[in-house]
Scaffold this motif. Structure first.
Motif, PDB file in Angstrom:
ATOM      1  N   VAL A 253      -8.223   8.744   4.209  1.00 26.87           N
ATOM      2  CA  VAL A 253      -9.266   8.902   5.199  1.00 26.87           C
ATOM      3  C   VAL A 253     -10.465   8.128   5.485  1.00 26.87           C
ATOM      4  O   VAL A 253     -10.911   8.201   6.196  1.00 26.87           O
ATOM      5  N   GLU A 254     -10.573   7.451   4.170  1.00 24.72           N
ATOM      6  CA  GLU A 254     -11.965   6.699   4.301  1.00 24.72           C
ATOM      7  C   GLU A 254     -12.030   5.397   4.251  1.00 24.72           C
ATOM      8  O   GLU A 254     -12.783   4.548   4.346  1.00 24.72           O
TER       9      GLU A 254
ATOM     10  N   TYR B 100       0.745  -1.293   0.035  1.00 23.97           N
ATOM     11  CA  TYR B 100       0.027  -0.009   0.072  1.00 23.97           C
ATOM     12  C   TYR B 100       0.848   1.351   0.036  1.00 23.97           C
ATOM     13  O   TYR B 100       2.005   1.307   0.673  1.00 23.97           O
ATOM     14  N   PHE B 101       0.537   2.086  -0.720  1.00 19.66           N
ATOM     15  CA  PHE B 101       0.956   3.561  -0.608  1.00 19.66           C
ATOM     16  C   PHE B 101       0.016   4.661  -1.022  1.00 19.66           C
ATOM     17  O   PHE B 101      -1.195   4.339  -1.364  1.00 19.66           O
ATOM     18  N   LYS B 102       0.358   5.884  -0.584  1.00 21.99           N
ATOM     19  CA  LYS B 102      -0.570   6.893  -0.845  1.00 21.99           C
ATOM     20  C   LYS B 102      -0.001   7.831  -1.857  1.00 21.99           C
ATOM     21  O   LYS B 102       1.154   7.783  -2.043  1.00 21.99           O
ATOM     22  N   THR B 103      -0.994   8.407  -2.455  1.00 27.48           N
ATOM     23  CA  THR B 103      -0.339   9.457  -3.572  1.00 27.48           C
ATOM     24  C   THR B 103      -1.574  10.352  -3.674  1.00 27.48           C
ATOM     25  O   THR B 103      -2.684  10.203  -3.481  1.00 27.48           O
ATOM     26  N   ASP B 104      -1.375  11.666  -4.239  1.00 28.44           N
ATOM     27  CA  ASP B 104      -2.283  12.608  -4.762  1.00 28.44           C
ATOM     28  C   ASP B 104      -2.928  11.987  -5.922  1.00 28.44           C
ATOM     29  O   ASP B 104      -2.308  11.889  -6.936  1.00 28.44           O
ATOM     30  N   LYS B 105      -4.352  12.158  -5.899  1.00 30.72           N
ATOM     31  CA  LYS B 105      -5.033  11.713  -7.079  1.00 30.72           C
ATOM     32  C   LYS B 105      -4.683  12.762  -8.345  1.00 30.72           C
ATOM     33  O   LYS B 105      -5.321  12.287  -9.346  1.00 30.72           O
TER      34      LYS B 105
ATOM     35  N   GLU C 278      -5.670  15.662   3.089  1.00 28.08           N
ATOM     36  CA  GLU C 278      -6.760  14.754   3.371  1.00 28.08           C
ATOM     37  C   GLU C 278      -7.801  14.737   2.133  1.00 28.08           C
ATOM     38  O   GLU C 278      -8.484  13.671   1.685  1.00 28.08           O
ATOM     39  N   ASP C 279      -8.118  16.119   1.424  1.00 21.09           N
ATOM     40  CA  ASP C 279      -9.082  15.897   0.213  1.00 21.09           C
ATOM     41  C   ASP C 279      -8.514  15.309  -1.027  1.00 21.09           C
ATOM     42  O   ASP C 279      -9.239  15.094  -1.765  1.00 21.09           O
TER      43      ASP C 279
END
Length: 154
Positions: free
Chosen positions: A84-85, A45-50, A109-110
């Motif tokens: 965050v969801e 898993y990783f996060k990124t800006d959409k 977060e958005d």
């Protein structure tokens, strides 16, 4: 080596978190960049800006490769929605714990989405106690493992 043993070896080598190189491609245009990864539930898993270019590539072609320290993972990336969801917020909790600096610097977060990568094929470079190199190939679709010597022993 059995499949589950090889899978456990891969996740042991990856640990809890790593900065991995992520490669993606659309229309033969290849990009690579580092992403901060967490490993749980047999996935990456990783996060990124959409809105980032890499994310737009992932939307068009979900086939990716990630690499760190002799472990290369080929897999399929899926957008799991806003970080965050996530149910139970498992990623966010672990990200704060293990990758605090990145979490603190890059939390929006958005626009931050969670990307889940399901391994399809893995190649691990390693060496034995005599420093002879070998490769372990793990095929997740066939649930098979192949170990190949690289160095010839005298």
């Amino acid at each position: 080596m059995e499949f589950n043993e090889a899978k456990a070896l891969m996740f042991k080598k990856l640990g809890t978190s790593k900065i991995m190189a992520l490669a993606s491609s659309v229309d033969d245009y290849v990009m690579v960049r580092n992403v901060s990864c967490l490993f749980y539930d047999d996935k990456i898993y990783f996060k990124t800006d959409k809105n980032f270019r890499k994310t737009q590539q992932l939307f068009k072609n979900p086939r990716v490769a990630l690499c760190v320290g002799g472990v290369q993972v080929e897999g399929i990336a899926v957008n799991k929605g806003l970080v965050v969801e996530e149910e139970g917020r498992k990623f966010e909790t672990a990200y704060k714990k293990y990758l605090w600096q990145s979490y603190n610097a890059y939390s929006h977060e958005d626009t931050e989405i969670l990307i889940e990568v399901t391994p399809v094929f893995v190649e691990i470079w390693d060496e034995d106690e005599n420093r002879y190199a070998f490769q372990t190939f793990i095929d997740f679709e066939k649930q098979s493992v192949e170990v190949k010597a690289y160095d010839q022993k005298d």
